[in-house]
Motif scaffolding. Structure first.
Motif, short mmCIF file in Angstrom:
data_model
loop_
_atom_site.label_atom_id
_atom_site.label_comp_id
_atom_site.label_asym_id
_atom_site.label_seq_id
_atom_site.Cartn_x
_atom_site.Cartn_y
_atom_site.Cartn_z
N PRO A 25 38.70 6.50 29.58
CA PRO A 25 38.20 7.73 30.23
C PRO A 25 39.12 8.93 30.03
N VAL A 26 40.42 8.70 29.95
CA VAL A 26 41.34 9.81 29.74
C VAL A 26 41.25 10.32 28.30
N LEU A 27 40.99 9.44 27.35
CA LEU A 27 40.76 9.88 25.98
C LEU A 27 39.49 10.73 25.88
N VAL A 28 38.46 10.33 26.62
CA VAL A 28 37.24 11.14 26.66
C VAL A 28 37.54 12.50 27.29
N LEU A 29 38.33 12.50 28.38
CA LEU A 29 38.73 13.75 29.02
C LEU A 29 39.51 14.64 28.06
N GLN A 30 40.37 14.04 27.26
CA GLN A 30 41.14 14.82 26.30
C GLN A 30 40.21 15.50 25.29
N SER A 31 39.23 14.76 24.78
CA SER A 31 38.30 15.34 23.81
C SER A 31 37.47 16.46 24.44
N LEU A 32 37.02 16.25 25.67
CA LEU A 32 36.26 17.30 26.36
C LEU A 32 37.12 18.53 26.60
N SER A 33 38.39 18.33 26.92
CA SER A 33 39.29 19.46 27.16
C SER A 33 39.53 20.24 25.87
N TYR A 34 39.68 19.52 24.75
CA TYR A 34 39.83 20.21 23.47
C TYR A 34 38.60 21.05 23.15
N MET A 35 37.41 20.50 23.39
CA MET A 35 36.20 21.27 23.12
C MET A 35 36.10 22.48 24.04
N SER A 36 36.45 22.32 25.31
CA SER A 36 36.44 23.46 26.24
C SER A 36 37.43 24.53 25.79
N LEU A 37 38.58 24.09 25.32
CA LEU A 37 39.60 25.02 24.83
C LEU A 37 39.04 25.88 23.70
N TRP A 38 38.40 25.24 22.73
CA TRP A 38 37.91 26.00 21.58
C TRP A 38 36.69 26.84 21.93
N LEU A 39 35.89 26.40 22.86
CA LEU A 39 34.77 27.24 23.30
C LEU A 39 35.27 28.51 23.97
N LEU A 40 36.31 28.38 24.81
CA LEU A 40 36.91 29.56 25.44
C LEU A 40 37.58 30.45 24.40
N LEU A 41 38.18 29.83 23.40
CA LEU A 41 38.83 30.62 22.34
C LEU A 41 37.80 31.44 21.57
N LEU A 42 36.64 30.85 21.33
CA LEU A 42 35.62 31.54 20.54
C LEU A 42 34.84 32.57 21.36
N PHE A 43 34.55 32.23 22.62
CA PHE A 43 33.64 33.09 23.39
C PHE A 43 34.31 33.79 24.56
#
Length: 520
Positions: A96-114
């Protein structure tokens, strides 16, 4: 003496072949290959080396905003999430923490882009801190898949996978920018695509049933190796059988995670070499990560070009990754009397770091800045496997995870304090060049302390009529006595430290020699 047929028959009857173990032997290679492939793909973020020029150029944020308002949030939030994520990693059994890490990376890049405000970027730094804290999940997860006899091989596989991913990502980003001439925005969309794919990979990871502290399986046969935590519990099996009340109380005390952690920490503090290298880990890694966090901003100050095709941040990151791997590998073949020369080696390496950081501060050439950063990172990575081996050479994997976790926590606390004073706009709010001058003074001060400590210890030994080599032999004998009590508990390799999953273990951990100069 050859055992009789009846004895053999009894032995076979007591230990029948377990078909489940046979299936495990056949499937572990596939599990490890999949996890290493995931580790490689999770590092594929070709836009990461170019985030700072993207923010200062395409997004039109100012250097002051990025330096004094956005970047400090990373240290603060990492300090807040480090311990909870560390505990959740073990309690939830990694996946579950690995899934959380992947979701956090995606959130990071979405905030970076938008994202378009400083607040958006601050949330981006928060999600990045979550991904950093969750790195322990990958480095610990791989040990839960296989038997202790295969730990050694797992270290090499996981380390190689992450290293190759970081290097490939940096080279790919540089090629796409310099040769393909794609924009930073397009590069960030490509990174988001890779991260989405890595999230899909995490969904198919096998979830282990056991972990280090919270989910430890009960031994079912005498062949199962007990953990260090079991051996450090008061009493033994015979005493526990005295009564139900005593059994309940002792079991509750033994299974209390805080009690185990405090008890083992107290035992660890008695070893001088462990204290020395743990202090190095705290103080030097705090300075190291401050340099890594802010160097991209410094590069933009030194060369504030708007032409993305001549920005070589990815090449510098790839070169520093490669040199760090080479130096950490080479450190495994350095054979000196560490109990005698540790402080002097640390002092020498630290003063080199101070000089390299000062050169980064004073130069006006971007190529000199790139080169000094590559050397700075390589010099630091030279000591990482040595420190790892010195800390872990006589400890069980439970104690390794505990010590590395505590060291990382205190390094984060120190890094946060420095950030508040030096970087944050509510503190001094220094520009990035001035920060590097402060950091070079920080490393210079550390080198003076290490050198002074080495001299004082030598003078004290001479005053008391003790030869340094004699002291080394005594230290080795102390470690040998501890090793004799833990010989059945030694893992083939310790868990990787949380923040250094790429270089944490070099060849120095591959073999524990009985020679005094190698064990010290």
């Amino acid at each position: 003496m050859v055992p009789s047929n009846s004895v053999v028959a009894v032995a076979k009857q007591e230990h029948p072949l377990d078909p489940g173990k046979g299936r495990e032997l056949k499937s572990w290679r596939g599990l490890v290959f999949y996890l290493c492939f995931y580790g490689f793909m999770a590092q594929m973020r070709p836009g990461e080396s170019f985030i700072t020029p993207y923010l200062l150029g395409d997004k039109n944020f100012t250097k002051e905003q990025v330096t004094n308002e956005v970047m400090p949030v990373l240290s603060y939030s990492y300090l807040v999430v480090l311990v909870p994520v560390f505990l959740l990693t073990d309690y939830l059994c990694y996946k579950p923490v690995l899934v959380l890490q992947s979701l956090s990376y995606m959130s990071l890049w979405l905030l970076l882009l938008f994202g378009h405000t400083v607040l958006h970027l601050q949330f981006m730094e928060f999600f990045y801190s979550v991904t950093m804290a969750a790195r322990i999940a990958y480095s610990s997860y791989i040990f839960s898949l296989v038997r202790p006899a295969r730990y050694q091989r797992m270290v090499g596989y996981s380390r190689a996978a992450i290293l190759l991913g970081v290097f490939t990502s940096s080279v790919l980003g540089q090629v796409l920018v310099s040769v393909g001439r794609i924009s930073f925005t397009t590069l960030n969309y490509i990174s988001l695509g890779f991260l989405t794919f890595s999230l899909l990979l995490t969904l198919f990871l096998k979830r282990p049933k056991r972990s280090l502290f919270f989910n430890r399986s009960t031994p079912t046969d005498h062949a199962t190796v007990p953990s260090e935590l079991d051996h450090m519990a008061p009493g033994g099996p015979n005493k526990l059988a005295g009564g139900k009340l005593g059994l309940t109380l002792l079991a509750a005390s033994r299974n209390s995670v805080p009690v185990r952690m405090l008890r083992e920490l107290g035992a660890n503090l008695r070893l001088p070499q462990l204290r020395l290298w743990s202090l190095w880990w705290v103080f030097n890694s705090a300075g190291y990560y401050l340099i890594v966090y802010y160097v991209h901003i410094l590069w933009n100050v030194v060369d504030a070009t708007r032409d993305s095709s001549v920005v070589y941040n990815g090449g510098a990151d790839a070169a520093s990754t490669l040199l760090g791997a080479i130096t950490s590998f080479a450190a495994g073949f350095v054979k000196i009397r560490w109990a005698l020369w540790s402080k002097l080696v640390i002092a020498g390496v630290t003063i080199i770091q101070a000089g390299l950081v000062f050169l980064m501060y004073s130069t006006s050439s971007i190529w000199v800045c790139y080169t000094t950063f590559v050397l700075f990172r390589g010099v630091y990575q030279f000591l990482v496997p040595i420190a790892t081996f010195q800390i872990a050479s006589s400890l069980s994997k439970e104690l390794c995870a505990l010590v590395f976790g505590i060291n990382t926590f205190f390094a984060t606390v120190l890094k946060t304090i420095i950030t508040i004073i030096v970087s944050d706009k509510r503190g001094l709010g220094l520009p990035v060049r001035s920060q590097f001058l402060v950091y070079s003074g920080y490393f210079l001060l550390l080198s003076m302390v290490y050198f002074s400590g080495a001299v004082l210890v030598h003078l004290q030994d001479c005053r008391q009529g003790r030869h340094p080599l004699e002291q080394e032999m005594k230290t080795t004998q102390v470690l040998g006595v501890q090793d004799s009590g833990l010989s059945s508990l030694q893992p083939a390799a310790p868990p990787l430290p949380p923040e250094e999953t790429v270089w944490a273990l070099g060849p120095a951990t591959h073999k524990q020699s009985s020679l005094p100069e190698e064990r010290a």
